[in-house]
Design an enzyme around this catalytic site. Structure first.
Site, PDB file in Angstrom:
ATOM      1  N   GLU A 140      46.555  45.737  50.663  1.00  0.00           N
ATOM      2  CA  GLU A 140      46.715  45.832  49.224  1.00  0.00           C
ATOM      3  C   GLU A 140      45.707  46.740  48.520  1.00  0.00           C
ATOM      4  OE1 GLU A 140      49.080  44.406  47.035  1.00  0.00           O
ATOM      5  OE2 GLU A 140      50.090  44.319  48.977  1.00  0.00           O
ATOM      6  N   TYR A 162      54.733  38.840  43.317  1.00  0.00           N
ATOM      7  CA  TYR A 162      55.512  39.101  42.104  1.00  0.00           C
ATOM      8  C   TYR A 162      56.190  40.466  42.138  1.00  0.00           C
ATOM      9  CZ  TYR A 162      51.298  41.755  40.960  1.00  0.00           C
ATOM     10  OH  TYR A 162      50.236  42.636  41.016  1.00  0.00           O
TER      11      TYR A 162
END
Length: 244
Positions: free
Chosen positions: A131, A56
């Site tokens: 991440e 996203y």
């Protein structure tokens, strides 16, 4: 594609050289064993079949993994939010920045990537190392149900449902714009992060109204800081090289 107010020339004005300060020591760093154990758990929770990742934000324009398929997908019950406080990466101790995560409520249209078949555990571990890097972030990694034109799947999502220390939830867009127009770290600026996200979403036909308004506000803020429009033709070339 719609013409953005936030241009490469304006993004270039936000760039400055910053030194990586390294981990602050406020968070508990994950060890190699921790990464392996977390990857094993997530792989065990995965559905049979392909491994999908929900993107996203930066994973859309800088995935750092190979994929064999991509398609639009919607995560219901979540929305994009600049709510992660940064004093590293795209911010500094002198001028903290903000990064996107998913907050509860609404709907988030993004992209899912299907990774090549093979060792799911190993592929998940590589994603984890990209991440997150501390124990406090582990809870934000979860399987997210998403809807696609072909049906529903579960995809691995990062920075989903963040709470607590290091987060600033529900901030007004004007405040976020003030931060993004000023924050920069050793990997780039907040304005660059926003520009890349909005422009790449648009190429997928995804128009996020909040982010679109935010890029307008950031553009206005940058102009107010610098007091003029960009007149150096080389600025756009420098920024384009940095953000592609």
């Amino acid at each position: 594609m719609r013409q953005m107010s936030l241009t490469p020339e304006l993004v270039a004005l936000c760039h400055r050289e910053e030194i990586d300060p390294g981990p602050s020591g406020e968070w508990t760093q994950l060890s190699d064993d921790d990464f392996g154990a977390l990857a094993t758990r997530l792989a065990g929770e995965a559905d049979e079949g392909p491994l999908w990742v929900f993107a996203y934000g930066s994973l859309i324009w800088k995935p750092a993994f190979d994929s064999v398929e991509q398609q639009r997908a919607s995560a219901h019950g979540w929305h994009r939010s600049f709510c992660l406080d940064l004093v590293r990466w795209r911010g500094s101790a002198e001028q903290p920045g903000l990064m996107m995560a998913l907050e509860r409520g609404g709907r988030c249209d993004g992209v899912i990537y299907r990774l090549p078949d093979g060792d799911k555990t190993a592929r998940i571990e590589r994603l984890l190392r990209r991440e997150i890097d501390d124990h406090e972030s582990v809870a934000s990694v979860r399987w997210v149900p998403v809807r696609t034109a072909q049906g529903r799947v579960r995809a691995l999502g990062f920075w989903v449902g963040v709470t607590g220390r290091g987060t600033s939830l529900g901030q007004p867009l004007e405040k976020v714009a003030w931060v993004l127009a000023r924050a920069c770290g050793h990997v780039g600026s907040g304005a660059e992060y926003l520009y890349n996200t909005v422009s790449h979403l648009e190429t997928f036909g995804i128009h996020d109204r909040n982010l679109w308004r935010l890029q307008e506000l950031v553009a206005e803020e940058i102009r107010s800081i610098h007091g003029h429009r960009v007149t150096n033709p080389d600025a756009a070339e420098i920024t384009e090289a940095a953000i592609t």
